[in-house]
Design an enzyme around this catalytic site. Sequence first.
Site, PDB file in Angstrom:
ATOM      1  N   GLY A   1       0.800  -1.223   0.000  1.00  0.00           N
ATOM      2  CA  GLY A   1       0.000   0.000   0.000  1.00  0.00           C
ATOM      3  C   GLY A   1       0.830   1.268   0.000  1.00  0.00           C
TER       4      GLY A   1
ATOM      5  N   HIS B   1       4.077   1.269  -8.118  1.00  0.00           N
ATOM      6  CA  HIS B   1       3.018   0.262  -7.954  1.00  0.00           C
ATOM      7  C   HIS B   1       2.043   0.319  -9.127  1.00  0.00           C
ATOM      8  CE1 HIS B   1       3.906   1.231  -3.557  1.00  0.00           C
ATOM      9  NE2 HIS B   1       4.131  -0.066  -3.598  1.00  0.00           N
TER      10      HIS B   1
ATOM     11  N   LYS C   1      12.434  -2.810  -8.776  1.00  0.00           N
ATOM     12  CA  LYS C   1      13.012  -2.028  -7.677  1.00  0.00           C
ATOM     13  C   LYS C   1      13.542  -2.956  -6.585  1.00  0.00           C
ATOM     14  CE  LYS C   1      13.053   1.195  -4.274  1.00  0.00           C
ATOM     15  NZ  LYS C   1      12.216   0.781  -3.191  1.00  0.00           N
TER      16      LYS C   1
ATOM     17  N   SER D   1       9.487   5.014  -3.859  1.00  0.00           N
ATOM     18  CA  SER D   1       9.324   4.097  -2.731  1.00  0.00           C
ATOM     19  C   SER D   1       8.329   4.711  -1.759  1.00  0.00           C
ATOM     20  CB  SER D   1      10.671   3.917  -2.023  1.00  0.00           C
ATOM     21  OG  SER D   1      10.480   3.374  -0.724  1.00  0.00           O
TER      22      SER D   1
ATOM     23  N   ARG E   1       8.602   4.600   1.216  1.00  0.00           N
ATOM     24  CA  ARG E   1       9.409   5.150   2.319  1.00  0.00           C
ATOM     25  C   ARG E   1       9.969   6.532   2.008  1.00  0.00           C
ATOM     26  NH1 ARG E   1      10.854  -0.633   3.179  1.00  0.00           N
ATOM     27  NH2 ARG E   1      10.211  -1.151   5.303  1.00  0.00           N
TER      28      ARG E   1
HETATM   29  P1  AMP Z   1       5.879  -2.664  -1.748  1.00  0.00           P
HETATM   30  O1  AMP Z   1       4.544  -2.025  -1.551  1.00  0.00           O
HETATM   31  O2  AMP Z   1       7.027  -1.768  -1.473  1.00  0.00           O
HETATM   32  O3  AMP Z   1       5.977  -4.018  -1.089  1.00  0.00           O
HETATM   33  O4  AMP Z   1       5.994  -2.959  -3.298  1.00  0.00           O
HETATM   34  C1  AMP Z   1       5.033  -3.720  -3.973  1.00  0.00           C
HETATM   35  C2  AMP Z   1       5.514  -4.030  -5.362  1.00  0.00           C
HETATM   36  O5  AMP Z   1       5.748  -2.817  -6.068  1.00  0.00           O
HETATM   37  C3  AMP Z   1       6.843  -4.812  -5.375  1.00  0.00           C
HETATM   38  O6  AMP Z   1       6.814  -5.784  -6.397  1.00  0.00           O
HETATM   39  C4  AMP Z   1       7.845  -3.739  -5.666  1.00  0.00           C
HETATM   40  O7  AMP Z   1       9.012  -4.205  -6.304  1.00  0.00           O
HETATM   41  C5  AMP Z   1       7.056  -2.833  -6.598  1.00  0.00           C
HETATM   42  N1  AMP Z   1       7.639  -1.492  -6.599  1.00  0.00           N
HETATM   43  C6  AMP Z   1       7.867  -0.691  -5.532  1.00  0.00           C
HETATM   44  N2  AMP Z   1       8.491   0.444  -5.919  1.00  0.00           N
HETATM   45  C7  AMP Z   1       8.662   0.350  -7.255  1.00  0.00           C
HETATM   46  C8  AMP Z   1       9.251   1.199  -8.241  1.00  0.00           C
HETATM   47  N3  AMP Z   1       9.796   2.360  -7.935  1.00  0.00           N
HETATM   48  N4  AMP Z   1       9.257   0.763  -9.524  1.00  0.00           N
HETATM   49  C9  AMP Z   1       8.705  -0.429  -9.858  1.00  0.00           C
HETATM   50  N5  AMP Z   1       8.134  -1.267  -8.977  1.00  0.00           N
HETATM   51  C10 AMP Z   1       8.115  -0.886  -7.692  1.00  0.00           C
END
Ligand code: AMP
Length: 278
Positions: A31, A37, A149, A185, A187
């Site tokens: 989220g 995303h 990423k 990100s 974060r």
């Molecule tokens: P997360 O919410 O951080 O767990 O990310 C969920 C999905 O989104 C994961 O497969 C991540 O690799 C992808 N993701 C997060 N940030 C990026 C980004 N900047 N570019 C591409 N995919 C991303």
Amino acid sequence: MQIIRNISMLRKRLAPLRGRKQRIGLVPTMGFLHEGHLSLVRKARRDCGIVVVSIFVNPTQFGPKEDLKKYPRNLKRDGALLKKEKVDFIFHPSVDEMYPEGSETTVSPGPMADCLCGAKRPGHFKGVLTVVAKFFNIVLPDTAYFGGKDYQQAVLIKRMVRDLNFDVKIKVCPLVRDSDGLALSSRNIYLSEAERKKALSIHDSLKWAKVEIKKGLRDVKKLTEGVKKILKPNVTKIDYVEIRDAESLATVKKINKKVVIAVAAYVGKTRLIDNKVL
Ligand code: AMP
């Protein structure tokens, strides 16, 4: 678009849709969505008749001193973004729904989880693989979408699917950056304006390495030292700078095939990761 919190309800909704020549695409997320995303969601939307996005801040992939409690959450905003992308289902389970009392079985990654982020975040990839395996069993997607990423995560998930015979295709989509080059990100919200400027050194250092490799530099030690030199005045702490085989994540000394340059560094208290595949 429906928001579903319950495993049995999601299964009930998906069962009649399955197999009617429409593919089910799954995009697992924690989220607080951004364009990174959404790039996965758009790819899933193009490929599949049914798109499921999971939003779950998975406690088992956070270490005891990590940011689980303060991890940013905003379901309302995420819901509005996903509605615009014409997502069919948001799966937003509670921690108890995913890990009811007595849950004890986990997926144990192989040695590829012992390097890079896995070395710095013990137990992280066990948590990731376990929750992703659970999502695969709950949703039974034809295709699941992950971002480049989190490079090591994507490698480990592909390996889990192969090793444990999951009947799902894994698509890894390109890393999405902000216009200034910072890898998107959830974060990044932690960064102050000054920290954000310093964080740009991470992408700068990777760009430097790319140029040097293009110019013919093949020595991994020289390249990683050069990257660290660019990072040092800007970041609070370097977790790692490594160049590894892009497929096996094995260490390399000289670059003569596809490699990933991966960086993890703290800017202030925020841990950021980035990579380039070359
Ligand atoms: P997360 O919410 O951080 O767990 O990310 C969920 C999905 O989104 C994961 O497969 C991540 O690799 C992808 N993701 C997060 N940030 C990026 C980004 N900047 N570019 C591409 N995919 C991303």
